[in-house]
Design a protein around this motif. Structure first.
Motif, PDB file in Angstrom:
ATOM      1  N   UNK A   1       3.936  -2.265   3.967  1.00 53.98           N
ATOM      2  CA  UNK A   1       2.374  -2.138   3.844  1.00 53.98           C
ATOM      3  C   UNK A   1       1.093  -2.872   4.212  1.00 53.98           C
ATOM      4  N   UNK A   2       2.061  -3.941   4.542  1.00 52.75           N
ATOM      5  CA  UNK A   2       0.199  -4.650   4.216  1.00 52.75           C
ATOM      6  C   UNK A   2       0.545  -4.516   6.497  1.00 52.75           C
ATOM      7  N   UNK A   3       1.196  -4.525   6.695  1.00 53.73           N
ATOM      8  CA  UNK A   3       0.822  -3.877   8.198  1.00 53.73           C
ATOM      9  C   UNK A   3       0.251  -2.587   8.832  1.00 53.73           C
ATOM     10  N   UNK A   4       1.006  -2.133   7.313  1.00 52.40           N
ATOM     11  CA  UNK A   4       0.133   0.155   8.239  1.00 52.40           C
ATOM     12  C   UNK A   4      -1.398  -0.454   7.289  1.00 52.40           C
ATOM     13  N   UNK A   5      -1.482  -0.942   6.742  1.00 50.92           N
ATOM     14  CA  UNK A   5      -2.716  -1.517   5.712  1.00 50.92           C
ATOM     15  C   UNK A   5      -4.232  -1.637   7.045  1.00 50.92           C
ATOM     16  N   UNK A   6      -3.633  -3.034   7.467  1.00 50.55           N
ATOM     17  CA  UNK A   6      -4.549  -4.298   8.583  1.00 50.55           C
ATOM     18  C   UNK A   6      -5.261  -2.695   9.451  1.00 50.55           C
ATOM     19  N   UNK A   7      -6.400  -3.474   9.649  1.00 49.07           N
ATOM     20  CA  UNK A   7      -7.567  -2.615   9.859  1.00 49.07           C
ATOM     21  C   UNK A   7      -7.105  -2.405  11.958  1.00 49.07           C
ATOM     22  N   UNK A   8      -7.372  -0.880  12.017  1.00 50.00           N
ATOM     23  CA  UNK A   8      -6.456  -0.894  13.060  1.00 50.00           C
ATOM     24  C   UNK A   8      -5.873  -0.326  13.583  1.00 50.00           C
ATOM     25  N   UNK A   9      -4.581  -0.562  12.492  1.00 47.73           N
ATOM     26  CA  UNK A   9      -3.555   0.098  12.803  1.00 47.73           C
ATOM     27  C   UNK A   9      -3.273   1.696  12.508  1.00 47.73           C
ATOM     28  N   UNK A  10      -2.665   1.932  12.949  1.00 52.28           N
ATOM     29  CA  UNK A  10      -1.751   3.178  13.006  1.00 52.28           C
ATOM     30  C   UNK A  10       0.023   3.396  12.428  1.00 52.28           C
ATOM     31  N   UNK A  11       0.319   4.097  12.071  1.00 58.86           N
ATOM     32  CA  UNK A  11       2.083   3.595  11.700  1.00 58.86           C
ATOM     33  C   UNK A  11       1.930   5.260  11.766  1.00 58.86           C
ATOM     34  N   UNK A  12       3.253   5.199  13.088  1.00 57.45           N
ATOM     35  CA  UNK A  12       4.408   6.350  12.947  1.00 57.45           C
ATOM     36  C   UNK A  12       5.927   6.389  12.648  1.00 57.45           C
ATOM     37  N   UNK A  13       5.986   7.874  11.731  1.00 53.64           N
ATOM     38  CA  UNK A  13       7.557   7.603  11.278  1.00 53.64           C
ATOM     39  C   UNK A  13       8.299   8.477  11.901  1.00 53.64           C
ATOM     40  N   UNK A  14       9.316   8.163  12.363  1.00 58.52           N
ATOM     41  CA  UNK A  14      10.528   9.041  13.257  1.00 58.52           C
ATOM     42  C   UNK A  14      11.767   9.076  12.874  1.00 58.52           C
TER      43      UNK A  14
END
Length: 120
Positions: free
Chosen positions: A107-120
């Motif tokens: 959650x910390x990584x995906x909510x950082x400014x400039x972050x984009x999350x992808x789930x496969x």
């Protein structure tokens, strides 16, 4: 600000095309200079164990071991805490440089400014 890409691979040998897509996108992003964090969950967790990626094969796809090495060389690879526990994996069982972390870190990584999350 440098963009960050967080990719969660949820499939392994059970769904080889989806699995390979996650690794391919992660390696392409690393090659493009993007800050990449690849999370291995579910059956993808096994690919953090030495020798497991070498046993993966998908026609017309780059070798998974090469993609994994590229991401590890310039990005981060994490195995989900619960997924590791269900498979009785500890950091001692994993490729050097791969860590185990849980949902708060994700959650910390995906909510950082400039972050984009992808789930496969």
């Amino acid at each position: 600000m440098r963009r960050a890409l967080v990719i969660k691979a949820t499939a392994g040998q059970d769904d080889p095309e989806r699995c390979n897509q996650a690794f391919t996108v992660a390696a392409a992003a690393v090659a493009s200079g993007v800050d990449v964090s690849l999370w291995l969950t579910g059956e993808a967790s096994w690919f953090a164990v030495p020798g497991r990626a070498e046993g993966f094969s998908l026609p017309h796809a780059a070798p998974l071991a090469d993609l994994l090495a590229a991401v590890l060389a310039a990005g981060r690879i994490t195995v989900c805490t619960q997924c590791a526990a269900r498979r009785e994996l500890t950091e001692a069982d994993l490729i050097a440089g791969v860590r185990i972390a849980g949902a708060p870190t994700f959650v910390e990584e995906i909510t950082r400014d400039g972050a984009q999350a992808l789930v496969y």
